[in-house]
Write an enzyme that holds these catalytic residues in place. Sequence first.
Site, PDB file in Angstrom:
ATOM      1  N   LYS A 302       8.620  24.286   3.401  1.00 51.78           N
ATOM      2  CA  LYS A 302       9.856  24.455   2.638  1.00 51.78           C
ATOM      3  C   LYS A 302      11.104  24.066   3.431  1.00 51.78           C
ATOM      4  CE  LYS A 302       8.563  28.212  -0.470  1.00 51.78           C
ATOM      5  NZ  LYS A 302       8.783  29.606  -0.839  1.00 51.78           N
ATOM      6  N   ASP A 338      13.036  30.155  -6.070  1.00 53.26           N
ATOM      7  CA  ASP A 338      12.517  31.467  -5.650  1.00 53.26           C
ATOM      8  C   ASP A 338      13.523  32.602  -5.877  1.00 53.26           C
ATOM      9  OD1 ASP A 338       9.958  30.791  -4.863  1.00 53.26           O
ATOM     10  OD2 ASP A 338      10.505  30.409  -2.778  1.00 53.26           O
TER      11      ASP A 338
END
Length: 501
Positions: A302, A338
């Site tokens: 990420k 997220d």
Amino acid sequence: MSFDSFPVCLCLTGTTIAANLAALETQRDKIDMVELRADCLDPSEKFLIRSFPAKAGLPCVLTVRRRSDGGRFEDGEGVRLVMIAKALSYASSDANANFAYADLESDFHMPAIEEACRTFGTRIIRSRHFIEGMPEDLDAAWEPLIQEEDEIPKLAVTPQNASDLSRLIGWAAKLPDRDRLVIGMGTYGFPSRVLARRMGSLFCYTSFDSPGMPLAAPGQTTPDSFISTYRGKETGPHSSLYALLGSKSILNSLSPSIHNTAFRNMGKDALIVPLPSESIESALANMKLLDAKGAAITVPLKEDVLPYLSFVSTDVKRIGACNTLVARDGGWAGYNTDADGFERSALEFLGREDFKGMKVTLIGAGGAAKSVALSLHRKGAECVILNRTLSTARTLARKYGFTWGPLDDRAIDVVTHYSDFIVQATSVGMGGEIQGDPLDFYEFDGHERVFDLIYRPAKTAFLGRAEASGCKIINGYKMLRYQAAGQYRLWMGEEPPREYY
Ligand code: NAP
């Protein structure tokens, strides 16, 4: 032979014909053909091989795989030759009672058997297996398999990393058109199995993974997983491809199932597949080779992806991590869903509009915790961040004016103070090497609301202890679905369907 759609072959590795037929029956509605792995049969069963195709009632592949090729056959070549000859002998005028295919390795040449195959319509699969790795020269490995025009060359290799997979995909894409089977085995080869059609393979090998019926080869999926989770029959070489990028553990992720179900139900000619990758560079190289339209990204990539983004969303800038890629103008636009996913599931769980007035403990300071911290901050929580590595907790906490502390019993008083809502965002409890309860020094009294981002297992030791103390609990499953909904919105440019909620 004609199939309505891409054929699924079930490999049967039972020790008896009866066990294989029983396994076949449970899968009959999902499969188009079977491979009898005769090397797995008990010695007394070997006399029954000839009768198998008639009993199976489906096109059958005969395979007697040696140990050196990843099989279980241990006797000498003479015995193997007799087994193959007997299985193909007394060919019936009813083609369905004969083996439709015989898998013969590239070093197995027995003119009488090959002639019998040709006479009675059994097609030869000329195979070669590299069970330890990838050959340097794929052309040279392929050459012995394409000597006869009517045979089906089958090359099975074991990519050791995503770069090996790139090499395999790139090489297969340049092969001239012909019936063939090109397979990457093992974890890194997995995408080549679920993308069997895109690899130009004639069919996909699958396994019925159960006691007494072990996987025929590493990385095989079940028929159900190939068809339902990976849309193996409904999609083809021109379907829009999305990737799930991360370490080897992504093969256990629920994301492909969630997204592919939504794609199917919304009538999208699209699918998402996991691409396990040791580096972001090899992941992006595979995305390019496969002409992928986007990706979901998980640990540990990420943050690594940030230098490769041509557009960076506000959340990615704030969080410092990207979980979603969208192909745009020849580059990659990076987003993070997220924080929104956490926020929606947490507020729903708490029955609130925001976190104002709440005192919150956030455990962890990694990628996921960074998204949670952003959400807690923008929705008004007061928060302490605890982490094994104190410096990371400090850096994250300072960004939002939160306090921080160590993840050990020195933090008991501070957790007691920040105990309205406790959010667990470390990897501890996922299983494997990272088991345990990261807050084992703290005793819940039942008033705390407790959120663990982990969803597999559904109840970690931490969450189980909180529940046993009377706390209201939630795991990360809804967060996973909600962040996936955000990804769908970005990829498809439309509101996510109800499958995500
Ligand atoms: P990450 O960036 O690698 O961070 C890992 C975190 O866990 C760090 O805070 C690390 O502490 C801590 N940690 C790891 N091993 C530990 C140990 N043995 N003892 C104590 N602390 C330990 O991973 P991530 O992306 O934040 O993911 C963390 C968890 O959240 C994973 O379980 C992941 O599956 C889950 N997650 C769920 C969702 C969802 O949608 N439900 C979304 C994202 C992530 P140090 O800083 O000291 O190393």
